[in-house]
Design a protein around this motif. Structure first.
Motif, mmCIF file in Angstrom:
data_model
loop_
_atom_site.group_PDB
_atom_site.id
_atom_site.type_symbol
_atom_site.label_atom_id
_atom_site.label_comp_id
_atom_site.label_asym_id
_atom_site.label_seq_id
_atom_site.Cartn_x
_atom_site.Cartn_y
_atom_site.Cartn_z
ATOM 1 N N LEU A 1 -19.068 -33.272 -1.355
ATOM 2 C CA LEU A 1 -18.780 -34.096 -2.516
ATOM 3 C C LEU A 1 -17.617 -35.049 -2.250
ATOM 4 O O LEU A 1 -17.646 -36.208 -2.676
ATOM 5 N N ALA A 2 -16.591 -34.557 -1.547
ATOM 6 C CA ALA A 2 -15.466 -35.417 -1.200
ATOM 7 C C ALA A 2 -15.933 -36.609 -0.370
ATOM 8 O O ALA A 2 -15.541 -37.762 -0.603
ATOM 9 N N ALA A 3 -16.824 -36.333 0.590
ATOM 10 C CA ALA A 3 -17.324 -37.399 1.462
ATOM 11 C C ALA A 3 -18.147 -38.420 0.686
ATOM 12 O O ALA A 3 -17.938 -39.640 0.826
ATOM 13 N N VAL A 4 -19.086 -37.950 -0.143
ATOM 14 C CA VAL A 4 -19.933 -38.902 -0.864
ATOM 15 C C VAL A 4 -19.154 -39.642 -1.946
ATOM 16 O O VAL A 4 -19.461 -40.803 -2.264
ATOM 17 N N LEU B 1 -20.948 -33.331 -10.570
ATOM 18 C CA LEU B 1 -20.806 -32.024 -11.211
ATOM 19 C C LEU B 1 -21.936 -31.077 -10.820
ATOM 20 O O LEU B 1 -21.723 -29.870 -10.690
ATOM 21 N N LEU B 2 -23.123 -31.617 -10.613
ATOM 22 C CA LEU B 2 -24.234 -30.768 -10.183
ATOM 23 C C LEU B 2 -23.996 -30.217 -8.774
ATOM 24 O O LEU B 2 -24.310 -29.054 -8.495
ATOM 25 N N ILE B 3 -23.439 -31.039 -7.902
ATOM 26 C CA ILE B 3 -23.162 -30.576 -6.534
ATOM 27 C C ILE B 3 -22.165 -29.425 -6.547
ATOM 28 O O ILE B 3 -22.386 -28.380 -5.921
ATOM 29 N N VAL B 4 -21.064 -29.598 -7.279
ATOM 30 C CA VAL B 4 -20.058 -28.525 -7.303
ATOM 31 C C VAL B 4 -20.599 -27.318 -8.068
ATOM 32 O O VAL B 4 -20.280 -26.157 -7.734
ATOM 33 N N GLY B 5 -21.469 -27.564 -9.059
ATOM 34 C CA GLY B 5 -22.068 -26.461 -9.801
ATOM 35 C C GLY B 5 -22.971 -25.606 -8.929
ATOM 36 O O GLY B 5 -22.918 -24.376 -8.983
ATOM 37 N N VAL B 6 -23.786 -26.246 -8.111
ATOM 38 C CA VAL B 6 -24.666 -25.506 -7.193
ATOM 39 C C VAL B 6 -23.831 -24.730 -6.182
ATOM 40 O O VAL B 6 -24.122 -23.562 -5.876
ATOM 41 N N GLY B 7 -22.773 -25.353 -5.655
ATOM 42 C CA GLY B 7 -21.892 -24.660 -4.713
ATOM 43 C C GLY B 7 -21.245 -23.437 -5.326
ATOM 44 O O GLY B 7 -21.175 -22.365 -4.706
ATOM 45 N N GLY B 8 -20.777 -23.581 -6.563
ATOM 46 C CA GLY B 8 -20.167 -22.446 -7.250
ATOM 47 C C GLY B 8 -21.159 -21.333 -7.527
ATOM 48 O O GLY B 8 -20.847 -20.145 -7.376
ATOM 49 N N GLU C 1 -7.664 -17.235 -3.715
ATOM 50 C CA GLU C 1 -8.414 -16.634 -2.617
ATOM 51 C C GLU C 1 -7.851 -17.054 -1.249
ATOM 52 O O GLU C 1 -8.423 -16.697 -0.214
ATOM 53 N N HIS C 2 -6.762 -17.813 -1.266
ATOM 54 C CA HIS C 2 -6.119 -18.311 -0.037
ATOM 55 C C HIS C 2 -7.047 -19.190 0.799
ATOM 56 O O HIS C 2 -6.925 -19.250 2.024
ATOM 57 N N ASP C 3 -7.961 -19.878 0.120
ATOM 58 C CA ASP C 3 -8.869 -20.811 0.787
ATOM 59 C C ASP C 3 -8.288 -22.212 0.632
ATOM 60 O O ASP C 3 -8.710 -23.002 -0.217
ATOM 61 N N TYR C 4 -7.306 -22.525 1.485
ATOM 62 C CA TYR C 4 -6.570 -23.770 1.303
ATOM 63 C C TYR C 4 -7.359 -24.992 1.760
ATOM 64 O O TYR C 4 -7.100 -26.106 1.295
ATOM 65 N N SER C 5 -8.338 -24.802 2.634
ATOM 66 C CA SER C 5 -9.237 -25.904 2.976
ATOM 67 C C SER C 5 -10.055 -26.306 1.753
ATOM 68 O O SER C 5 -10.231 -27.496 1.468
ATOM 69 N N GLU D 1 -17.107 -24.255 -0.717
ATOM 70 C CA GLU D 1 -16.282 -25.114 0.130
ATOM 71 C C GLU D 1 -17.119 -26.212 0.786
ATOM 72 O O GLU D 1 -16.695 -27.374 0.847
ATOM 73 N N VAL D 2 -18.310 -25.854 1.250
ATOM 74 C CA VAL D 2 -19.208 -26.851 1.840
ATOM 75 C C VAL D 2 -19.569 -27.917 0.813
ATOM 76 O O VAL D 2 -19.551 -29.121 1.100
#
Length: 206
Positions: free
Chosen positions: A181-184, A156-163, A112-116, A175-176
């Motif tokens: 998740l990266a920060a925590v 995994l729950l955080i990335v699951g909700v984001g997805g 998707e070219h979302d490199y961030s 992305e948010v």
């Protein structure tokens, strides 16, 4: 406050998981079988659906099977405690599943070219591995390391909700979630290293 919420949430999950664990044990299912099944399910959700952009199905499948991480541990406790091989298998399968999830997310975001988002997913993958490594290394040295705001299930729950939110049209949610998740995850690494440092200082002072 975060720790209180985490403990309360886990207590609630335990009340749900324990009857299932008892039923599986009565049916002759072993904790190790649940561990492997959970990993296979996460792989199917991540690689079979998430990597192709079917984020809703992928997120739901990964989230459901990620919860087996609580189930197999509960089963092991009820059956007399985890064996050394069981603990080894559980940790190994967790690393495989985590790699599949964040690898699949990074791959889809790259298409998707979302490199961030790709950068955030790679940070999550590296930091998540480090969270687990720091704990394992500390315990190998005879210290405890049961601290941190972002353990595996929560990550995994955080990335699951984001997805899931991105899959239903809230485009920036994944992305948010990844940057959060990266920060925590990085913060959790710092928490664990500080915890181990304090223990090492106490041992050195004795």
């Amino acid at each position: 406050m975060a720790k209180i919420f985490q403990v309360t949430a886990r207590a609630g999950m335990t009340r749900v998981v324990e009857p299932i664990a008892r039923g599986l044990l009565r049916a002759g299912v072993s904790p190790n079988a649940v561990t492997v099944t959970g990993t296979v399910g996460v792989l199917v959700g991540a690689l079979g659906f998430g990597a192709r952009g079917d984020l809703v199905a992928g997120a739901l499948i990964v989230t459901v099977f990620a919860l087996t991480d609580l189930l197999d541990g509960t089963m092991a406790r009820m059956s007399g405690g985890s064996t050394r091989f069981g603990a080894f298998l559980d940790s190994s399968m967790d690393r495989i599943a985590d790699s599949a999830v964040f690898g699949a997310v990074a791959y889809w975001l790259a298409t998707e070219h979302d490199y961030s988002g790709v950068a955030a997913a790679l940070i999550c993958l590296a930091a998540g591995g480090l969270v687990s490594y720091v704990k394992a290394r500390a315990e190998g040295l005879g210290m405890t390391c049961n601290v941190g705001i972002a353990e595996r299930t929560e990550r995994l729950l955080i990335v699951g909700v984001g997805g899931l939110l991105t899959g239903v049209g809230v485009r920036p949610a994944l992305e948010v979630a990844l940057w959060l998740l990266a920060a925590v995850s990085i913060f959790t690494v710092g928490q664990r290293m500080a915890h181990v440092y304090r223990q090492a200082q106490q041992v050195g002072a004795e």
